[in-house]
Write a protein that holds these residues in place. Structure first.
Motif, PDB file in Angstrom:
ATOM      1  N   TRP A 155     -38.848  37.603  36.262  1.00  0.00           N
ATOM      2  CA  TRP A 155     -37.513  38.151  36.368  1.00  0.00           C
ATOM      3  C   TRP A 155     -36.549  37.004  36.546  1.00  0.00           C
ATOM      4  O   TRP A 155     -36.889  35.938  37.038  1.00  0.00           O
ATOM      5  CB  TRP A 155     -37.376  39.180  37.488  1.00  0.00           C
ATOM      6  N   GLN A 156     -35.342  37.249  36.102  1.00  0.00           N
ATOM      7  CA  GLN A 156     -34.286  36.246  36.182  1.00  0.00           C
ATOM      8  C   GLN A 156     -33.007  36.998  36.506  1.00  0.00           C
ATOM      9  O   GLN A 156     -32.774  38.087  35.990  1.00  0.00           O
ATOM     10  CB  GLN A 156     -34.153  35.531  34.836  1.00  0.00           C
ATOM     11  N   ASP A 157     -32.213  36.418  37.386  1.00  0.00           N
ATOM     12  CA  ASP A 157     -30.968  37.089  37.738  1.00  0.00           C
ATOM     13  C   ASP A 157     -29.861  36.075  37.929  1.00  0.00           C
ATOM     14  O   ASP A 157     -30.101  34.877  38.004  1.00  0.00           O
ATOM     15  CB  ASP A 157     -31.146  37.949  38.998  1.00  0.00           C
ATOM     16  N   THR A 158     -28.657  36.579  37.987  1.00  0.00           N
ATOM     17  CA  THR A 158     -27.482  35.740  38.199  1.00  0.00           C
ATOM     18  C   THR A 158     -26.946  35.930  39.611  1.00  0.00           C
ATOM     19  O   THR A 158     -25.752  35.783  39.853  1.00  0.00           O
ATOM     20  CB  THR A 158     -26.384  36.075  37.165  1.00  0.00           C
ATOM     21  N   GLY A 159     -27.842  36.254  40.542  1.00  0.00           N
ATOM     22  CA  GLY A 159     -27.465  36.521  41.931  1.00  0.00           C
ATOM     23  C   GLY A 159     -27.080  35.271  42.701  1.00  0.00           C
ATOM     24  O   GLY A 159     -26.908  34.186  42.128  1.00  0.00           O
ATOM     25  N   ILE A 160     -27.005  35.430  44.022  1.00  0.00           N
ATOM     26  CA  ILE A 160     -26.508  34.361  44.889  1.00  0.00           C
ATOM     27  C   ILE A 160     -27.481  33.205  45.029  1.00  0.00           C
ATOM     28  O   ILE A 160     -27.115  32.128  45.488  1.00  0.00           O
ATOM     29  CB  ILE A 160     -26.117  34.904  46.279  1.00  0.00           C
ATOM     30  N   GLY A 161     -28.736  33.411  44.674  1.00  0.00           N
ATOM     31  CA  GLY A 161     -29.722  32.330  44.761  1.00  0.00           C
ATOM     32  C   GLY A 161     -30.254  32.134  46.176  1.00  0.00           C
ATOM     33  O   GLY A 161     -29.780  32.745  47.131  1.00  0.00           O
ATOM     34  N   ILE A 162     -31.258  31.290  46.262  1.00  0.00           N
ATOM     35  CA  ILE A 162     -31.885  30.970  47.545  1.00  0.00           C
ATOM     36  C   ILE A 162     -31.871  29.459  47.694  1.00  0.00           C
ATOM     37  O   ILE A 162     -32.430  28.751  46.854  1.00  0.00           O
ATOM     38  CB  ILE A 162     -33.339  31.484  47.608  1.00  0.00           C
ATOM     39  N   PRO A 163     -31.236  28.936  48.743  1.00  0.00           N
ATOM     40  CA  PRO A 163     -31.212  27.481  48.926  1.00  0.00           C
ATOM     41  C   PRO A 163     -32.635  26.917  48.976  1.00  0.00           C
ATOM     42  O   PRO A 163     -33.555  27.558  49.508  1.00  0.00           O
ATOM     43  CB  PRO A 163     -30.508  27.296  50.277  1.00  0.00           C
ATOM     44  N   VAL A 164     -32.820  25.736  48.428  1.00  0.00           N
ATOM     45  CA  VAL A 164     -34.136  25.102  48.368  1.00  0.00           C
ATOM     46  C   VAL A 164     -34.788  25.051  49.744  1.00  0.00           C
ATOM     47  O   VAL A 164     -35.971  25.354  49.893  1.00  0.00           O
ATOM     48  CB  VAL A 164     -34.026  23.685  47.752  1.00  0.00           C
ATOM     49  N   GLU A 165     -34.034  24.717  50.772  1.00  0.00           N
ATOM     50  CA  GLU A 165     -34.603  24.584  52.116  1.00  0.00           C
ATOM     51  C   GLU A 165     -35.060  25.925  52.694  1.00  0.00           C
ATOM     52  O   GLU A 165     -35.823  25.954  53.652  1.00  0.00           O
ATOM     53  CB  GLU A 165     -33.619  23.899  53.067  1.00  0.00           C
ATOM     54  N   SER A 166     -34.635  27.028  52.130  1.00  0.00           N
ATOM     55  CA  SER A 166     -35.035  28.352  52.615  1.00  0.00           C
ATOM     56  C   SER A 166     -36.173  28.968  51.805  1.00  0.00           C
ATOM     57  O   SER A 166     -36.773  29.953  52.228  1.00  0.00           O
ATOM     58  CB  SER A 166     -33.843  29.307  52.567  1.00  0.00           C
ATOM     59  N   GLN A 167     -36.483  28.410  50.662  1.00  0.00           N
ATOM     60  CA  GLN A 167     -37.445  29.034  49.754  1.00  0.00           C
ATOM     61  C   GLN A 167     -38.853  29.146  50.329  1.00  0.00           C
ATOM     62  O   GLN A 167     -39.573  30.069  49.990  1.00  0.00           O
ATOM     63  CB  GLN A 167     -37.460  28.302  48.416  1.00  0.00           C
ATOM     64  N   THR A 168     -39.258  28.244  51.197  1.00  0.00           N
ATOM     65  CA  THR A 168     -40.608  28.320  51.746  1.00  0.00           C
ATOM     66  C   THR A 168     -40.734  29.355  52.860  1.00  0.00           C
ATOM     67  O   THR A 168     -41.824  29.839  53.117  1.00  0.00           O
ATOM     68  CB  THR A 168     -41.071  26.950  52.289  1.00  0.00           C
ATOM     69  N   ARG A 169     -39.648  29.723  53.504  1.00  0.00           N
ATOM     70  CA  ARG A 169     -39.759  30.640  54.638  1.00  0.00           C
ATOM     71  C   ARG A 169     -39.343  32.076  54.337  1.00  0.00           C
ATOM     72  O   ARG A 169     -39.530  32.959  55.166  1.00  0.00           O
ATOM     73  CB  ARG A 169     -39.002  30.121  55.849  1.00  0.00           C
ATOM     74  N   ILE A 170     -38.835  32.349  53.148  1.00  0.00           N
ATOM     75  CA  ILE A 170     -38.378  33.716  52.868  1.00  0.00           C
ATOM     76  C   ILE A 170     -39.521  34.719  52.790  1.00  0.00           C
ATOM     77  O   ILE A 170     -39.292  35.917  52.827  1.00  0.00           O
ATOM     78  CB  ILE A 170     -37.522  33.797  51.589  1.00  0.00           C
ATOM     79  N   PHE A 171     -40.765  34.234  52.701  1.00  0.00           N
ATOM     80  CA  PHE A 171     -41.911  35.139  52.678  1.00  0.00           C
ATOM     81  C   PHE A 171     -42.470  35.386  54.078  1.00  0.00           C
ATOM     82  O   PHE A 171     -43.420  36.133  54.244  1.00  0.00           O
ATOM     83  CB  PHE A 171     -42.997  34.602  51.741  1.00  0.00           C
ATOM     84  N   ALA A 194     -42.340  36.992  57.855  1.00  0.00           N
ATOM     85  CA  ALA A 194     -41.831  38.256  58.389  1.00  0.00           C
ATOM     86  C   ALA A 194     -40.486  38.063  59.075  1.00  0.00           C
ATOM     87  O   ALA A 194     -40.294  37.121  59.839  1.00  0.00           O
ATOM     88  CB  ALA A 194     -42.841  38.853  59.376  1.00  0.00           C
ATOM     89  N   PHE A 195     -39.569  38.954  58.771  1.00  0.00           N
ATOM     90  CA  PHE A 195     -38.225  39.025  59.358  1.00  0.00           C
ATOM     91  C   PHE A 195     -37.353  37.822  59.026  1.00  0.00           C
ATOM     92  O   PHE A 195     -36.296  37.640  59.624  1.00  0.00           O
ATOM     93  CB  PHE A 195     -38.287  39.242  60.879  1.00  0.00           C
ATOM     94  N   ALA A 196     -37.778  36.990  58.089  1.00  0.00           N
ATOM     95  CA  ALA A 196     -36.969  35.824  57.714  1.00  0.00           C
ATOM     96  C   ALA A 196     -35.957  36.210  56.645  1.00  0.00           C
ATOM     97  O   ALA A 196     -36.227  37.030  55.783  1.00  0.00           O
ATOM     98  CB  ALA A 196     -37.861  34.699  57.195  1.00  0.00           C
ATOM     99  N   GLN A 197     -34.806  35.609  56.739  1.00  0.00           N
ATOM    100  CA  GLN A 197     -33.755  35.763  55.732  1.00  0.00           C
ATOM    101  C   GLN A 197     -33.326  34.356  55.340  1.00  0.00           C
ATOM    102  O   GLN A 197     -33.356  33.436  56.162  1.00  0.00           O
ATOM    103  CB  GLN A 197     -32.560  36.527  56.302  1.00  0.00           C
ATOM    104  N   ALA A 198     -32.938  34.174  54.098  1.00  0.00           N
ATOM    105  CA  ALA A 198     -32.485  32.853  53.663  1.00  0.00           C
ATOM    106  C   ALA A 198     -31.269  32.420  54.462  1.00  0.00           C
ATOM    107  O   ALA A 198     -31.105  31.255  54.796  1.00  0.00           O
ATOM    108  CB  ALA A 198     -32.166  32.862  52.169  1.00  0.00           C
ATOM    109  N   ASP A 199     -30.414  33.376  54.799  1.00  0.00           N
ATOM    110  CA  ASP A 199     -29.186  33.090  55.530  1.00  0.00           C
ATOM    111  C   ASP A 199     -28.883  34.338  56.351  1.00  0.00           C
ATOM    112  O   ASP A 199     -28.816  35.438  55.804  1.00  0.00           O
ATOM    113  CB  ASP A 199     -28.067  32.800  54.528  1.00  0.00           C
ATOM    114  N   THR A 200     -28.703  34.201  57.659  1.00  0.00           N
ATOM    115  CA  THR A 200     -28.495  35.375  58.505  1.00  0.00           C
ATOM    116  C   THR A 200     -27.228  36.139  58.141  1.00  0.00           C
ATOM    117  O   THR A 200     -27.136  37.334  58.411  1.00  0.00           O
ATOM    118  CB  THR A 200     -28.455  34.987  59.993  1.00  0.00           C
ATOM    119  N   SER A 201     -26.264  35.488  57.519  1.00  0.00           N
ATOM    120  CA  SER A 201     -25.052  36.209  57.125  1.00  0.00           C
ATOM    121  C   SER A 201     -25.346  37.224  56.027  1.00  0.00           C
ATOM    122  O   SER A 201     -24.622  38.210  55.886  1.00  0.00           O
ATOM    123  CB  SER A 201     -23.961  35.234  56.669  1.00  0.00           C
TER     124      SER A 201
END
Length: 92
Positions: A47-63, A65-72
């Motif tokens: 899949w490919q999207d034009t969404g907001i993206g995930i910062p590189v530094e957050s990509q390893t932790r988004i999987f 539990a309860f993690a979000q790339a950005d709390t906002s």
């Protein structure tokens, strides 16, 4: 070997996130048969999207539990941070 119900839930979680975080533009989902042998098929999903993206530094932790790339994003888009964790449990 896969469970159709589990596969459906994974697709719903991953594509649902793509849609949730794409205000403008598009979300494309593609399924291709990679191989077939003895009545079993191996499928490849992308899949490919034009969404907001995930910062590189957050990509390893988004999987996690309860993690979000950005709390906002939780305040703006909602969610528990469990969808990707549940999905990852089936392929990790």
């Amino acid at each position: 070997m896969g469970d159709p119900g589990v596969l459906r839930q994974i697709i719903v979680n991953l594509v649902g996130n793509a849609i949730k975080f794409t205000e403008h533009g598009e979300v494309n989902v593609r399924v291709e048969r990679e191989s077939e042998e003895e009545g079993r098929e191996c499928l490849h999903f992308t899949w490919q999207d034009t969404g907001i993206g995930i910062p590189v530094e957050s990509q390893t932790r988004i999987f996690d539990a309860f993690a979000q790339a950005d709390t906002s994003t939780t305040r703006r888009y909602g969610g528990t941070g469990l969808g990707l964790t549940i999905s990852a449990g089936w392929w990790r």
